[in-house]
Design a protein around this motif. Structure first.
Motif, PDB file in Angstrom:
ATOM      1  N   ALA A  57       0.831  -1.203   0.000  1.00 39.18           N
ATOM      2  CA  ALA A  57       0.000   0.000   0.000  1.00 39.18           C
ATOM      3  C   ALA A  57       0.870   1.259   0.000  1.00 39.18           C
ATOM      4  CB  ALA A  57      -0.921  -0.007   1.213  1.00 39.18           C
ATOM      5  N   ASP A  58       1.967   1.240   0.738  1.00 37.16           N
ATOM      6  CA  ASP A  58       2.866   2.404   0.751  1.00 37.16           C
ATOM      7  C   ASP A  58       3.499   2.621  -0.620  1.00 37.16           C
ATOM      8  OD1 ASP A  58       2.263   2.732   3.396  1.00 37.16           O
ATOM      9  OD2 ASP A  58       4.038   1.678   4.140  1.00 37.16           O
ATOM     10  N   GLU A  59       3.883   1.524  -1.291  1.00 41.85           N
ATOM     11  CA  GLU A  59       4.473   1.657  -2.627  1.00 41.85           C
ATOM     12  C   GLU A  59       3.465   2.222  -3.618  1.00 41.85           C
ATOM     13  OE1 GLU A  59       5.951  -2.113  -3.710  1.00 41.85           O
ATOM     14  OE2 GLU A  59       7.615  -2.119  -2.260  1.00 41.85           O
ATOM     15  N   GLN A  60       2.255   1.727  -3.565  1.00 42.72           N
ATOM     16  CA  GLN A  60       1.217   2.250  -4.460  1.00 42.72           C
ATOM     17  C   GLN A  60       0.944   3.725  -4.188  1.00 42.72           C
ATOM     18  OE1 GLN A  60      -2.199  -0.254  -4.039  1.00 42.72           O
ATOM     19  NE2 GLN A  60      -1.210  -2.075  -4.942  1.00 42.72           N
ATOM     20  N   GLU A  61       0.919   4.095  -2.916  1.00 46.10           N
ATOM     21  CA  GLU A  61       0.699   5.500  -2.582  1.00 46.10           C
ATOM     22  C   GLU A  61       1.846   6.372  -3.078  1.00 46.10           C
ATOM     23  OE1 GLU A  61      -1.484   8.637  -1.039  1.00 46.10           O
ATOM     24  OE2 GLU A  61      -2.021   6.511  -1.272  1.00 46.10           O
ATOM     25  N   LEU A  62       3.073   5.854  -2.980  1.00 45.74           N
ATOM     26  CA  LEU A  62       4.237   6.623  -3.465  1.00 45.74           C
ATOM     27  C   LEU A  62       4.183   6.815  -4.971  1.00 45.74           C
ATOM     28  CD1 LEU A  62       6.936   7.955  -2.762  1.00 45.74           C
ATOM     29  CD2 LEU A  62       8.017   5.714  -3.016  1.00 45.74           C
ATOM     30  N   VAL A  63       3.792   5.745  -5.698  1.00 51.61           N
ATOM     31  CA  VAL A  63       3.683   5.866  -7.152  1.00 51.61           C
ATOM     32  C   VAL A  63       2.607   6.882  -7.528  1.00 51.61           C
ATOM     33  CG1 VAL A  63       3.045   4.612  -9.251  1.00 51.61           C
ATOM     34  CG2 VAL A  63       4.563   3.549  -7.570  1.00 51.61           C
ATOM     35  N   LYS A  64       1.514   6.872  -6.831  1.00 55.14           N
ATOM     36  CA  LYS A  64       0.450   7.832  -7.112  1.00 55.14           C
ATOM     37  C   LYS A  64       0.926   9.260  -6.880  1.00 55.14           C
ATOM     38  CE  LYS A  64      -3.466   4.802  -6.068  1.00 55.14           C
ATOM     39  NZ  LYS A  64      -4.634   4.594  -5.165  1.00 55.14           N
ATOM     40  N   ARG A  65       1.645   9.467  -5.799  1.00 53.50           N
ATOM     41  CA  ARG A  65       2.144  10.816  -5.509  1.00 53.50           C
ATOM     42  C   ARG A  65       3.118  11.285  -6.575  1.00 53.50           C
ATOM     43  NH1 ARG A  65       3.368  10.650   1.020  1.00 53.50           N
ATOM     44  NH2 ARG A  65       1.171  10.426   1.683  1.00 53.50           N
ATOM     45  N   GLU A  66       4.017  10.382  -7.023  1.00 54.54           N
ATOM     46  CA  GLU A  66       4.974  10.768  -8.083  1.00 54.54           C
ATOM     47  C   GLU A  66       4.250  11.117  -9.377  1.00 54.54           C
ATOM     48  OE1 GLU A  66       7.637   7.536  -8.417  1.00 54.54           O
ATOM     49  OE2 GLU A  66       8.741   7.989  -6.559  1.00 54.54           O
ATOM     50  N   THR A  67       3.224  10.345  -9.706  1.00 59.38           N
ATOM     51  CA  THR A  67       2.459  10.625 -10.927  1.00 59.38           C
ATOM     52  C   THR A  67       1.752  11.977 -10.841  1.00 59.38           C
ATOM     53  OG1 THR A  67       2.089   8.252 -11.201  1.00 59.38           O
ATOM     54  CG2 THR A  67       0.675   9.731 -12.456  1.00 59.38           C
ATOM     55  N   VAL A  68       1.195  12.256  -9.685  1.00 55.51           N
ATOM     56  CA  VAL A  68       0.498  13.532  -9.497  1.00 55.51           C
ATOM     57  C   VAL A  68       1.478  14.685  -9.556  1.00 55.51           C
ATOM     58  CG1 VAL A  68      -0.814  14.902  -7.845  1.00 55.51           C
ATOM     59  CG2 VAL A  68      -1.391  12.505  -8.207  1.00 55.51           C
ATOM     60  N   ASP A  69       2.663  14.515  -8.976  1.00 56.70           N
ATOM     61  CA  ASP A  69       3.676  15.579  -9.013  1.00 56.70           C
ATOM     62  C   ASP A  69       4.131  15.857 -10.437  1.00 56.70           C
ATOM     63  OD1 ASP A  69       3.473  15.772  -6.303  1.00 56.70           O
ATOM     64  OD2 ASP A  69       5.228  14.503  -5.867  1.00 56.70           O
ATOM     65  N   LYS A  70       4.304  14.800 -11.231  1.00 58.43           N
ATOM     66  CA  LYS A  70       4.716  15.007 -12.620  1.00 58.43           C
ATOM     67  C   LYS A  70       3.658  15.782 -13.395  1.00 58.43           C
ATOM     68  CE  LYS A  70       7.674  10.926 -12.967  1.00 58.43           C
ATOM     69  NZ  LYS A  70       7.877   9.603 -13.627  1.00 58.43           N
ATOM     70  N   ARG A  71       2.410  15.444 -13.143  1.00 57.08           N
ATOM     71  CA  ARG A  71       1.328  16.138 -13.849  1.00 57.08           C
ATOM     72  C   ARG A  71       1.260  17.603 -13.441  1.00 57.08           C
ATOM     73  NH1 ARG A  71      -3.592  11.672 -13.359  1.00 57.08           N
ATOM     74  NH2 ARG A  71      -2.641  10.103 -14.764  1.00 57.08           N
ATOM     75  N   LYS A  72       1.565  17.886 -12.186  1.00 59.45           N
ATOM     76  CA  LYS A  72       1.535  19.274 -11.743  1.00 59.45           C
ATOM     77  C   LYS A  72       2.700  20.065 -12.300  1.00 59.45           C
ATOM     78  CE  LYS A  72      -0.933  18.542  -7.404  1.00 59.45           C
ATOM     79  NZ  LYS A  72      -0.863  18.653  -5.910  1.00 59.45           N
ATOM     80  N   LYS A  73       3.868  19.436 -12.449  1.00 60.19           N
ATOM     81  CA  LYS A  73       5.051  20.141 -12.939  1.00 60.19           C
ATOM     82  C   LYS A  73       4.989  20.399 -14.440  1.00 60.19           C
ATOM     83  CE  LYS A  73       8.130  18.367  -9.358  1.00 60.19           C
ATOM     84  NZ  LYS A  73       9.323  17.540  -9.088  1.00 60.19           N
TER      85      LYS A  73
END
Length: 343
Positions: free
Chosen positions: A299-315
């Motif tokens: 669950a932590d790994e999935q949450e980390l991947v989601k956060r990285e994806t969201v950060d890329k979309r914001k940048k």
């Protein structure tokens, strides 16, 4: 005169045979004579020595008649002196009020009884009384006449009277007969009830206790017993079908209604009794903990991947804006230069 008629009953037998004392067991004199069993009682009982002597039918020590005759012969010449000595002896050996000693003896016996019923001999006596139904049955209809056991709500005397504990619904009730309402609950204590059913787990609480868990699925059939308690004896008066539902014209009254049932969850129990098996959960705790850790890591790994994806979309939009502003500035500068050259 027969020899049996000359034998007097002991104080313990007489006290336990009184009206309202049917719940009490007859404590053996060997148990009372053991000082270890009386530890700590002398400080809270007035006239402790006299009360203990009354319970054990020990006559108080008195001055011998020979000593009295000797003193009287020596003081015959002086009548006033003789009267003075007699009054002094009477005051020294004067018995306290017999009613006070009787009250202290009853209190002392009750506290000794609290310890005796948790011993092996006391458990045996109370087990015989329980099997013979001396304590009565539960007044709750859905408990199907389950036998009850006298218990106390406190270990300190004078706080509450004796109650009847039902192992089918796990509740306590006042004795139906008023003659038991003056018996102190501390004479049984808070330990006796639970310890009794742990000592005798084979007791059948109700006649249909074996069929009460038949609603459980066959594939999840629980073992015959768990945690040292038979499944048939685990609160047979609780669970589905064992709770009264008030109805009006065939419709159940809602819990939200003013007259609706309250706190029904207090009488609920799981369909599969294995859910409460602490031993099974303890032994399976290691595997469950490892599985929980693996699930938490995933669950932590999935949450980390989601956060990285969201950060890329914001940048991404920010970069585009910066690039767009840079190109527009270059175009504006060249345009201004062209205009200036033309002037």
């Amino acid at each position: 005169m027969s020899s049996s008629s000359q034998v007097l009953e002991s104080w313990i037998s007489t006290y336990c045979s009184l009206l309202g004392h049917e719940y009490l067991a007859e404590v053996s004199e060997d148990f009372i004579e053991d000082d270890f069993n009386l530890t700590g009682l002398s400080s809270g009982i007035p006239m402790y020595k006299e009360a203990l002597e009354m319970i054990l039918d020990i006559e108080p020590e008195e001055e011998s008649d020979e000593d009295q005759e000797d003193e009287e012969e020596e003081d015959e010449e002086d009548a006033e002196k003789l009267a003075y000595h007699r009054a002094a002896r009477k005051s020294q050996r004067g018995q306290p009020d017999i009613m006070k000693i009787e009250t202290s003896a009853e209190l002392l016996y009750g506290l000794i009884h609290q310890r005796y019923v948790t011993s092996r001999a006391g458990m045996g006596q109370m087990h015989e009384k329980y099997e013979m139904g001396h304590f009565g049955v539960c007044p709750r209809i859905l408990c199907q006449g389950c036998k009850v056991l006298p218990v106390g709500c406190s270990d300190s005397p004078g706080e509450d009277t004796v109650k009847l504990f039902c192992p089918s619904c796990f509740d306590i009730y006042n004795p139906p007969n008023s003659r038991f309402h003056n018996v102190d609950g501390a004479y049984f204590g808070t330990t006796f009830g639970s310890l009794f059913f742990m000592t005798f787990p084979e007791l059948q609480l109700t006649s249909s206790a074996a069929d009460l868990n038949s609603s459980s699925p066959a594939r999840l059939a629980p073992p015959p017993e768990f945690n040292g308690t038979s499944i048939a004896n685990f609160a047979p008066g609780l669970g589905k079908g064992k709770i009264y539902d008030p109805k009006i014209y065939g419709f159940k009254v809602s819990e939200r209604a003013k007259t609706g049932p309250r706190m029904k969850w207090l009488r609920m129990k799981p369909d599969d009794v294995r859910d409460l098996d602490e031993c099974r959960r303890y032994h399976a705790g290691g595997e469950d903990d490892e599985q929980d850790e693996v699930e938490e890591e995933e669950a932590d790994e999935q949450e980390l991947v989601k956060r990285e994806t969201v950060d890329k979309r914001k940048k991404a939009p920010m970069r585009r804006r910066r690039m767009g502003s840079g190109t527009s500035g270059v175009g504006t500068g060249s345009a201004n230069g062209a205009n200036g050259g033309g002037g």
